[in-house]
Design an enzyme around this catalytic site. Structure first.
Site, PDB file in Angstrom:
ATOM      1  N   SER A  27     -59.603  41.987  76.116  1.00 21.94           N
ATOM      2  CA  SER A  27     -59.258  43.041  75.356  1.00 21.94           C
ATOM      3  C   SER A  27     -59.609  44.255  76.502  1.00 21.94           C
ATOM      4  O   SER A  27     -60.249  44.147  77.340  1.00 21.94           O
ATOM      5  CB  SER A  27     -60.310  43.316  74.181  1.00 21.94           C
TER       6      SER A  27
ATOM      7  N   TYR B 108     -68.051  41.893  69.773  1.00 18.94           N
ATOM      8  CA  TYR B 108     -66.698  41.814  70.104  1.00 18.94           C
ATOM      9  C   TYR B 108     -66.447  42.230  71.689  1.00 18.94           C
ATOM     10  O   TYR B 108     -66.027  41.770  72.406  1.00 18.94           O
ATOM     11  CB  TYR B 108     -65.628  42.676  69.233  1.00 18.94           C
TER      12      TYR B 108
HETATM   13  N1  LIG Z   1     -54.801  43.502  67.796  1.00 21.61           N
HETATM   14  C1  LIG Z   1     -55.489  44.259  68.796  1.00 21.61           C
HETATM   15  O1  LIG Z   1     -55.461  45.409  68.715  1.00 21.61           O
HETATM   16  C2  LIG Z   1     -56.104  43.296  70.007  1.00 21.61           C
HETATM   17  C3  LIG Z   1     -56.611  43.985  71.024  1.00 21.61           C
HETATM   18  C4  LIG Z   1     -57.315  43.352  72.160  1.00 21.61           C
HETATM   19  C5  LIG Z   1     -57.338  42.097  72.186  1.00 21.61           C
HETATM   20  N2  LIG Z   1     -56.765  41.624  71.088  1.00 21.61           N
HETATM   21  C6  LIG Z   1     -56.949  40.125  70.769  1.00 21.61           C
HETATM   22  O2  LIG Z   1     -55.696  39.260  70.731  1.00 21.61           O
HETATM   23  C7  LIG Z   1     -56.097  38.011  70.122  1.00 21.61           C
HETATM   24  C8  LIG Z   1     -55.295  37.733  68.889  1.00 21.61           C
HETATM   25  O3  LIG Z   1     -55.657  38.743  67.886  1.00 21.61           O
HETATM   26  P1  LIG Z   1     -54.593  39.311  67.040  1.00 21.61           P
HETATM   27  O4  LIG Z   1     -54.612  40.794  67.268  1.00 21.61           O
HETATM   28  O5  LIG Z   1     -53.302  38.616  67.105  1.00 21.61           O
HETATM   29  O6  LIG Z   1     -55.221  38.999  65.557  1.00 21.61           O
HETATM   30  P2  LIG Z   1     -54.989  38.319  64.345  1.00 21.61           P
HETATM   31  O7  LIG Z   1     -55.982  38.394  63.214  1.00 21.61           O
HETATM   32  O8  LIG Z   1     -53.731  38.671  63.828  1.00 21.61           O
HETATM   33  O9  LIG Z   1     -54.937  36.817  64.589  1.00 21.61           O
HETATM   34  C9  LIG Z   1     -55.859  36.043  65.222  1.00 21.61           C
HETATM   35  C10 LIG Z   1     -55.552  34.490  64.880  1.00 21.61           C
HETATM   36  O10 LIG Z   1     -56.606  33.836  65.346  1.00 21.61           O
HETATM   37  C11 LIG Z   1     -57.029  32.861  64.282  1.00 21.61           C
HETATM   38  N3  LIG Z   1     -58.444  32.521  64.352  1.00 21.61           N
HETATM   39  C12 LIG Z   1     -59.484  33.208  64.062  1.00 21.61           C
HETATM   40  N4  LIG Z   1     -60.698  32.525  64.032  1.00 21.61           N
HETATM   41  C13 LIG Z   1     -60.245  31.111  64.561  1.00 21.61           C
HETATM   42  C14 LIG Z   1     -60.921  30.067  64.989  1.00 21.61           C
HETATM   43  N5  LIG Z   1     -62.273  29.952  64.569  1.00 21.61           N
HETATM   44  N6  LIG Z   1     -59.977  28.798  65.339  1.00 21.61           N
HETATM   45  C15 LIG Z   1     -58.986  29.206  65.434  1.00 21.61           C
HETATM   46  N7  LIG Z   1     -58.222  29.995  64.908  1.00 21.61           N
HETATM   47  C16 LIG Z   1     -58.906  31.233  64.732  1.00 21.61           C
HETATM   48  C17 LIG Z   1     -56.656  33.469  63.030  1.00 21.61           C
HETATM   49  O11 LIG Z   1     -56.684  32.596  62.123  1.00 21.61           O
HETATM   50  C18 LIG Z   1     -55.448  34.221  63.250  1.00 21.61           C
HETATM   51  O12 LIG Z   1     -54.353  33.478  62.976  1.00 21.61           O
HETATM   52  C19 LIG Z   1     -57.703  37.844  69.698  1.00 21.61           C
HETATM   53  O13 LIG Z   1     -58.354  37.282  70.882  1.00 21.61           O
HETATM   54  C20 LIG Z   1     -57.981  39.506  69.669  1.00 21.61           C
HETATM   55  O14 LIG Z   1     -59.235  39.701  70.108  1.00 21.61           O
HETATM   56  C21 LIG Z   1     -56.274  42.055  69.864  1.00 21.61           C
END
Ligand SMILES: NC(=O)c1ccc[n+]([C@@H]2O[C@H](COP(=O)([O-])OP(=O)(O)OC[C@H]3O[C@@H](n4cnc5c(N)ncnc54)[C@H](O)[C@@H]3O)[C@@H](O)[C@H]2O)c1
Length: 266
Positions: free
Chosen positions: A141, A154
């Site tokens: 991130s 986080y």
């Molecule tokens: N959305 C943002 O702004 C953003 C920014 C920086 C980084 N990220 C990173 O991107 C990645 C994806 O996140 P996203 O934004 O798509 O969020 P999201 O909540 O839409 O998707 C996350 C997915 O991870 C799954 N998950 C959670 N815990 C789990 C576990 N213990 N085992 C297996 N699966 C699990 C959830 O069920 C979900 O399907 C994450 O690592 C997040 O930290 C997101």
């Protein structure tokens, strides 16, 4: 990894957001995918979005469970004959100050965001090593360089993913396995809505400021993988914050702290 066509790619956290968009884009680029998540319904929905041109398998995996992740790798090898890429994407957040957060919530975030990435990397590396070219993609991130207040575990987990990825870059240099560490800014996904401790008004504020769609994020991430880039910032917000941190580190930390401490007071 110059082309993803015909490659076998494992993606964790593929039931939603960036993971789902990655699965769709991977199939569009001709990759076979082994998608996993602990959300069975969401995983099925993702699978339904994928065409039948390439092989798709679904795997119910909680990335906090080391043995489950090891079984996932073994299943992928059994069903696809190996793996070329692991994308460690599953992630969660809890909104609370370091002072107030419970140890349970702290461990929950570290278990998914840090240990889940360690388990995925170690379970799949032996498979990637067997291929002519392999790739580890770790979704960190912008919070790996610019932390947000009330987001301590986080921030820490994402710094840890950067540390893990840079160590892998050193240790795998000269081998057939490449590493890409991904630093998204705000992406329009469910992450804030699913986070513990986030109020409805804070989630709505996240929706307003997150500037990049998951589909665009997936294209940027896979573009970086195809060019063997070691790190990639996703979104103009991420690029701007990373630049600010390099030039004015203390000012950037204080300013992002002010901006994130009191968003959408409820
Ligand atoms: N959305 C943002 O702004 C953003 C920014 C920086 C980084 N990220 C990173 O991107 C990645 C994806 O996140 P996203 O934004 O798509 O969020 P999201 O909540 O839409 O998707 C996350 C997915 O991870 C799954 N998950 C959670 N815990 C789990 C576990 N213990 N085992 C297996 N699966 C699990 C959830 O069920 C979900 O399907 C994450 O690592 C997040 O930290 C997101």
């Amino acid at each position: 990894m110059t082309s993803l066509k015909g490659k076998v790619v494992a993606v964790t956290g593929a039931a939603s957001g960036i993971g789902r968009a990655l699965a769709v884009e991977l199939c569009a680029r001709g990759a076979h995918v082994a998608i996993s998540d602990l959300n069975e319904g969401g995983l099925r929905e993702t699978a339904a979005l994928l065409g039948s041109q390439t092989k798709v398998t679904t795997h119910l995996v909680d990335v906090r469970d080391r043995q489950a992740v090891e079984r996932y790798a073994a299943d992928v090898e059994a069903k696809h004959g190996g793996a070329d890429v692991i994308i460690n994407n599953a992630g969660v957040a809890v909104r609370a100050t370091i002072e107030d957060i419970s140890y349970e919530d702290f461990a929950f975030v570290m278990d998914v965001n840090m240990w889940g990435v360690v388990y995925g990397t170690k379970a799949f590396l032996p498979l990637l090593r067997k291929r002519p070219e392999g790739h580890v993609v770790n979704i960190s991130s912008i919070n790996a360089m610019v932390p947000f207040a009330k987001n301590g575990p986080y921030n820490m987990s994402k710094y840890a993913v950067l540390g893990l990825s840079e160590t892998l870059m050193q240790e795998l240099r000269g081998s057939s396995v490449h590493v890409t560490c991904v630093h998204p800014g705000g992406i329009q996904t469910n992450i804030a809505r699913s986070a513990r401790g986030v109020s409805a008004s804070e989630a709505a504020m996240f929706d307003r400021v997150a500037m990049t769609s998951p589909e665009k994020a997936a294209k940027v991430i896979l573009g970086a993988v195809s060019r063997n880039k070691s790190r990639v910032y996703v979104g103009a917000d991420a690029k701007m914050m990373a630049t600010a941190k390099r030039l004015l580190p203390d000012w950037t930390v204080q300013l992002s702290g002010l901006a994130s401490r009191n968003i959408a007071r409820s």
